[in-house]
Design a protein around this motif. Structure first.
Motif, PDB file in Angstrom:
ATOM      1  N   GLU A 100      -4.163  -0.264  -9.731  1.00 37.23           N
ATOM      2  CA  GLU A 100      -4.202   0.594  -8.561  1.00 37.23           C
ATOM      3  C   GLU A 100      -2.822   0.643  -7.898  1.00 37.23           C
ATOM      4  O   GLU A 100      -1.946  -0.182  -8.182  1.00 37.23           O
ATOM      5  CB  GLU A 100      -5.254   0.077  -7.569  1.00 37.23           C
TER       6      GLU A 100
ATOM      7  N   SER B 109       0.836  -1.202   0.000  1.00 38.43           N
ATOM      8  CA  SER B 109       0.000   0.000   0.000  1.00 38.43           C
ATOM      9  C   SER B 109       0.868   1.248   0.000  1.00 38.43           C
ATOM     10  O   SER B 109       0.680   2.169   0.748  1.00 38.43           O
ATOM     11  CB  SER B 109      -0.939  -0.008   1.222  1.00 38.43           C
TER      12      SER B 109
ATOM     13  N   SER C 218      -4.699  -7.423   0.332  1.00 40.67           N
ATOM     14  CA  SER C 218      -3.457  -6.659   0.277  1.00 40.67           C
ATOM     15  C   SER C 218      -2.942  -6.258   1.653  1.00 40.67           C
ATOM     16  O   SER C 218      -1.819  -5.774   1.780  1.00 40.67           O
ATOM     17  CB  SER C 218      -3.658  -5.401  -0.572  1.00 40.67           C
TER      18      SER C 218
ATOM     19  N   GLN D 272      -9.697  -0.812   4.194  1.00 36.16           N
ATOM     20  CA  GLN D 272      -9.034  -2.055   3.800  1.00 36.16           C
ATOM     21  C   GLN D 272      -9.830  -3.293   4.211  1.00 36.16           C
ATOM     22  O   GLN D 272      -9.319  -4.199   4.867  1.00 36.16           O
ATOM     23  CB  GLN D 272      -7.614  -2.103   4.403  1.00 36.16           C
TER      24      GLN D 272
ATOM     25  N   LYS E  12     -12.037   5.486  -3.361  1.00 36.17           N
ATOM     26  CA  LYS E  12     -11.795   4.744  -2.131  1.00 36.17           C
ATOM     27  C   LYS E  12     -12.669   3.512  -1.981  1.00 36.17           C
ATOM     28  O   LYS E  12     -12.332   2.607  -1.217  1.00 36.17           O
ATOM     29  CB  LYS E  12     -11.998   5.657  -0.921  1.00 36.17           C
TER      30      LYS E  12
ATOM     31  N   ASP F  13      -1.813  -0.267  -4.982  1.00 37.77           N
ATOM     32  CA  ASP F  13      -1.437  -1.451  -4.224  1.00 37.77           C
ATOM     33  C   ASP F  13      -1.255  -2.672  -5.111  1.00 37.77           C
ATOM     34  O   ASP F  13      -1.007  -3.772  -4.625  1.00 37.77           O
ATOM     35  CB  ASP F  13      -2.471  -1.767  -3.143  1.00 37.77           C
TER      36      ASP F  13
ATOM     37  N   GLU G  73      -3.592  -3.896  -7.261  1.00 35.71           N
ATOM     38  CA  GLU G  73      -4.861  -4.443  -7.747  1.00 35.71           C
ATOM     39  C   GLU G  73      -5.052  -4.055  -9.206  1.00 35.71           C
ATOM     40  O   GLU G  73      -4.761  -2.923  -9.620  1.00 35.71           O
ATOM     41  CB  GLU G  73      -6.028  -3.908  -6.922  1.00 35.71           C
TER      42      GLU G  73
ATOM     43  N   ASP H 158      -8.979  -6.942   3.466  1.00 34.07           N
ATOM     44  CA  ASP H 158      -8.527  -6.906   2.086  1.00 34.07           C
ATOM     45  C   ASP H 158      -7.265  -7.755   1.933  1.00 34.07           C
ATOM     46  O   ASP H 158      -6.361  -7.682   2.768  1.00 34.07           O
ATOM     47  CB  ASP H 158      -8.227  -5.458   1.675  1.00 34.07           C
TER      48      ASP H 158
ATOM     49  N   ARG I  10     -17.146   2.983  -8.747  1.00 37.91           N
ATOM     50  CA  ARG I  10     -16.070   3.547  -7.936  1.00 37.91           C
ATOM     51  C   ARG I  10     -16.539   4.877  -7.381  1.00 37.91           C
ATOM     52  O   ARG I  10     -17.065   5.725  -8.119  1.00 37.91           O
ATOM     53  CB  ARG I  10     -14.809   3.734  -8.766  1.00 37.91           C
TER      54      ARG I  10
ATOM     55  N   ARG J  57     -15.750  -3.161  -1.576  1.00 40.06           N
ATOM     56  CA  ARG J  57     -14.330  -3.119  -1.231  1.00 40.06           C
ATOM     57  C   ARG J  57     -13.976  -1.699  -0.804  1.00 40.06           C
ATOM     58  O   ARG J  57     -13.931  -0.782  -1.618  1.00 40.06           O
ATOM     59  CB  ARG J  57     -13.467  -3.547  -2.408  1.00 40.06           C
TER      60      ARG J  57
ATOM     61  N   MET K  56     -11.253   0.552   0.223  1.00 41.04           N
ATOM     62  CA  MET K  56      -9.794   0.616   0.175  1.00 41.04           C
ATOM     63  C   MET K  56      -9.224   1.527   1.249  1.00 41.04           C
ATOM     64  O   MET K  56      -8.042   1.423   1.582  1.00 41.04           O
ATOM     65  CB  MET K  56      -9.348   1.067  -1.216  1.00 41.04           C
ATOM     66  N   GLU K  57     -10.047   2.417   1.801  1.00 41.41           N
ATOM     67  CA  GLU K  57      -9.562   3.277   2.875  1.00 41.41           C
ATOM     68  C   GLU K  57      -9.483   2.491   4.182  1.00 41.41           C
ATOM     69  O   GLU K  57      -8.498   2.564   4.916  1.00 41.41           O
ATOM     70  CB  GLU K  57     -10.472   4.492   3.034  1.00 41.41           C
TER      71      GLU K  57
END
Length: 791
Positions: free
Chosen positions: A129, A63, A242, A214, A175, A131, A133, A240, A171, A209, A211-212
């Motif tokens: 992305e 990340s 990741s 996770q 995030k 990370d 993804e 997540d 999306r 998902r 992402m903030e």
């Protein structure tokens, strides 16, 4: 670099580029509030974008990428570029690459409308992305600098081989990805038939998902195996893939039919406190006893680490009294408020010195038994504080030690020692001018027992070895060795010595030893038909000269490290066959043996046979020690490997006067590609463990349990075939005509899933518990976690 500000100039430039450049074109565009500001022609380098994709893919699970930013430039690369001044649209076509920092977009065609600030990508679209993804789709609309978007038929490649597919996705703010009608798995997809269902998958109405934070939250979810639903969950949430560590509830465990606390469940919570520490809380709720709260705290620093595990419980189990092997009645004392603490820490002072602590205490062994605290089944819990140093050829350590007995049928806490402190130093020097090597060892301690011998010891051992070879192939080793001890001891009449000595005694011993050992290997090569091999015959002779130590039994000396006397092929040529230095193997003696080895075509036969001849006989050794007379028992070892699929090793000790076997053991291993079997057998006409229970030096001798013959057999088998595996073992005391333990496991394992079923049955008694059964059932899903049931 020139700057352009008007759309007409942008139009002319893009048209000129489109006409004159058939090769790929790289543009750098800064976008502010939907308007195009500055345009600059950069370098023609198609490899650059490919490198960016490779870097992003290597970041899967990390990340470290840069977030979306309105101020950072967005870079475009495409085969063709066109601009429509009427609609305000820029179109890139043919292997389009767009990236901002670590965000990358690839497509066959991308259209950007500067009025609406919306970009539309179609045809083999992939979005990488920060990370790592990667999102794949055929059509996507992006706005607000790629932070907002709508996608059709989405496929996402996540960290740790996680894969998520959905009918569509949205999306939000760069995030959150909201997937509709999604499928998630960490299993490989069949290359020949991609539509074939994977081994397992989560099939959900919706997957979000975040992402903030996770996490991935699944709603209205089925767990499918080979496309067949087997379990339903209205809601399911995972970290997540990741993310390596994040706060949240871990997978709960459910356990049935526990012997003492009934069915119980634990619901762990993991708290990632910061980058270097975490805390796991595990409340336990049971049907037959009170709850328990346990916790594990872990922290790692630049110079050290700390791990603390502990728990408190209301143990309502009040077990009935029971009898040990000697007929003593014992009562349960581990109910009510109970707890335990396990602490481990270690810190470096510098590159040569470190210190640490291992503290392990519990309120009772019964409590550890009831709640199955890690460490139960051992005889003792040990604790120590230590300081140790490492040097070139040297080692030093000072430690303080304490013990807590867990098997109350054999061990009383009042009999266990406190070592306050113990100091050890060892030095091994370099070759000197005479070709020898000097070594020095010392172990000193102050020892206190509430009931039993108390003593203080100073000890030192000096050793000098000088090897040399002769022209006729002999290998010689000359050894000069000195052992010395001084003691101040009291209560020698109590355990573990039971000497007829009262009061305090200051005494000591010193034993100089001269030993000469000769190995004379004879080596030849042989050939029999197409077979070639080597043969070694090696006579070994050792002469030892030392004063008769009498084993220290006639002196007022304690014994802390030399209770066991082992005479076997491994100690035939040892200077001292006691395990420590409180008792010394003195006197003049000769040790002889012959070693042989045949090796050919991967096959091998190796053996050693030997015997010891002693001028003086050490008294007061166990009668089965093997050296109770001037001519010792004969010791032998044989290793036989006739094929690569089978090996066996056997050891024995035989009384030369009666021909009786005084010790024997053997192990074997046989195995093929998918099957293996192993076994072992041990025999001794006594049970040596019970020799020092009570006073063995009275007229009645050691405990009657010592006279029970040891005859024990162990067998095990294992097999594996592709993803399946299974094994089983059994251990039986033939002399007592009862099993000691049986068990086995079976399971399945592939790249994304494992199933294990383990069974263990103990027949021996530990703290009053006998015939205990344990069944463990575990399901492990890659990236999801392990689900376990213990009974």
């Amino acid at each position: 670099m020139r700057n352009y500000s008007s759309p007409s100039l942008f139009k002319k430039l893009t048209r000129k580029i489109a006409r004159k450049n058939k090769h790929k074109t790289l543009l750098l565009i800064s976008i502010f509030s939907g308007s195009i500001g500055t345009i600059g022609l950069l370098v023609d380098q198609s490899v650059f974008a490919q490198q960016q994709v490779q870097i992003a893919q290597s970041n899967i699970g990390k990340s470290s990428g840069t977030p979306f930013s309105e101020k950072e430039p967005i870079t475009f690369q495409a085969d063709n570029v066109s601009y429509n001044s009427k609609t305000g649209e820029v179109t890139w076509a043919g292997d389009v690459h767009i990236w901002q920092n670590d965000h990358i977009l690839r497509a066959d065609k991308v259209t950007y409308n500067r009025t609406t600030n919306i970009a539309t990508a179609s045809g083999n679209v992939s979005m990488v992305e920060p990370d790592g993804e990667i999102l794949f789709t055929q059509h996507v609309q992006l706005g607000d600098n790629m932070r907002e978007g709508v996608m059709d038929q989405v496929y996402a490649l996540l960290a740790d081989n996680g894969k998520l597919a959905a009918n569509g996705a949205r999306r939000t703010g760069g995030k959150v990805h909201d997937f509709s009608r999604s499928v998630y798995t960490a299993c490989p997809i069949c290359e020949k038939n991609p539509k074939k269902a994977p081994f397992w998958q989560l099939r959900s109405y919706q997957a979000i998902r975040d992402m903030e934070n996770q996490r991935i939250d699944f709603s209205d979810t089925f767990i499918d195996f080979f496309g067949v639903p087997v379990f339903y969950m209205p809601f399911f949430s995972i970290v997540d893939p990741s993310v390596k560590r994040q706060s949240g509830f871990l997978i709960p465990s459910i356990n049935f039919n526990s012997k003492y606390i009934g069915a119980y469940t634990t619901i762990p919570y993991y708290w990632a406190m910061n980058k270097w520490s975490d805390l796991t809380l595990s409340p336990l709720f049971a049907t037959k006893t009170g709850p328990q709260l346990s916790a594990i705290y872990r922290a790692r620093f630049n110079q050290g680490m700390l791990r603390v595990e502990g728990g408190v419980a209301d143990d309502t189990v009040d077990k009935d009294s029971w009898q040990n092997a000697w007929g003593n009645t014992l009562h349960s004392n581990g109910h009510g408020a109970q707890g335990y603490l396990f602490l481990k820490t270690e810190w470096s002072l510098n590159k040569n010195w470190r210190y640490g602590a291992n503290i392990n205490v519990a309120t009772s062994a019964d409590y550890m038994r009831d709640y199955r605290i890690n460490g139960y089944g051992q005889d003792t819990l040990s604790s120590n504080l230590y300081l140790e140093g490492f040097g070139e050829g040297a080692y030093s350590k000072v430690t303080m030690q304490a013990y807590q007995g867990l098997n109350r049928g054999v061990i009383n806490d009042s009999d266990l020692p406190f070592v306050l402190p113990r100091y050890t130093y060892s030095y091994f020097g370099q070759p000197d001018a005479l070709g020898g090597r000097f070594s020095f060892d010392t172990t000193n301690f102050i020892l206190y027992r509430p009931t039993g011998v108390n003593d203080q010891r100073g000890q030192a051992s000096l050793n000098w070895d000088r090897p040399f070879d002769t022209n006729i192939g002999q290998k010689w080793l000359v050894t000069l060795h000195v052992d010395s001890n001084i003691y101040n001891a009291s209560h020698l009449y109590q355990q573990p010595l039971y000497l007829n000595k009262y009061g305090s005694h200051f005494t000591g011993q010193a034993l100089p030893t001269l030993a000469v050992k000769m190995n004379w290997p004879f080596l030849r090569q042989f050939k029999l038909g197409n077979t070639t091999g080597t043969q070694v015959i090696e006579p070994i002779v050792q002469l030892i000269a030392a004063p008769h130590s009498k084993g220290g039994r006639n002196w007022a000396m304690p014994n802390e490290d030399s209770f066991a006397y082992e005479f076997s092929d491994t100690t035939l040529f040892a200077l001292n066959r006691f395990q420590g230095t409180d008792r010394l193997d003195g006197g003049a003696r000769a040790n002889v043996g012959i070693h042989g080895n045949w090796a050919w075509n991967g096959k091998q036969v190796d053996f050693l046979v030997g015997q010891s001849y002693q001028e003086h006989v050490t008294k007061n050794l166990p009668r089965n020690a093997g050296v109770n007379r001037h001519m010792s028992d004969v010791v032998a070892r044989l290793r036989f490997a006739p094929t690569q699929y089978f090996t066996t090793t056997a050891r024995t000790r035989v009384d030369p006067y009666s021909g009786d076997i005084t010790y024997g053991e053997g192990i074997f291993n046989a195995g093929f590609k998918h099957f293996g079997i192993n076994g072992g057998y041990i025999y001794e006409p006594v049970t040596p463990y019970y020799y020092y229970f009570g006073n063995p030096f009275t007229s009645t001798g050691p405990s009657k349990l010592y006279d029970q013959k040891t005859s024990e057999l162990t067998l095990g088998a294992s097999t594996d075939w592709e993803h399946w595996h299974a094994s089983a073992f059994g251990r039986r005391s033939l002399s007592r005509k009862q099993n000691v333990a049986i068990g086995g496991n079976a399971g399945y394992r592939n790249d994304c899933f494992s199933l294990d079923v383990i069974y263990l049955k103990q027949y021996t008694m530990i703290n009053g518990e006998q015939n205990s059964d344990t069944v463990l059932f575990m399901l492990t899903f890659k990236t999801l976690g392990t689900f376990g049931i213990n009974g």
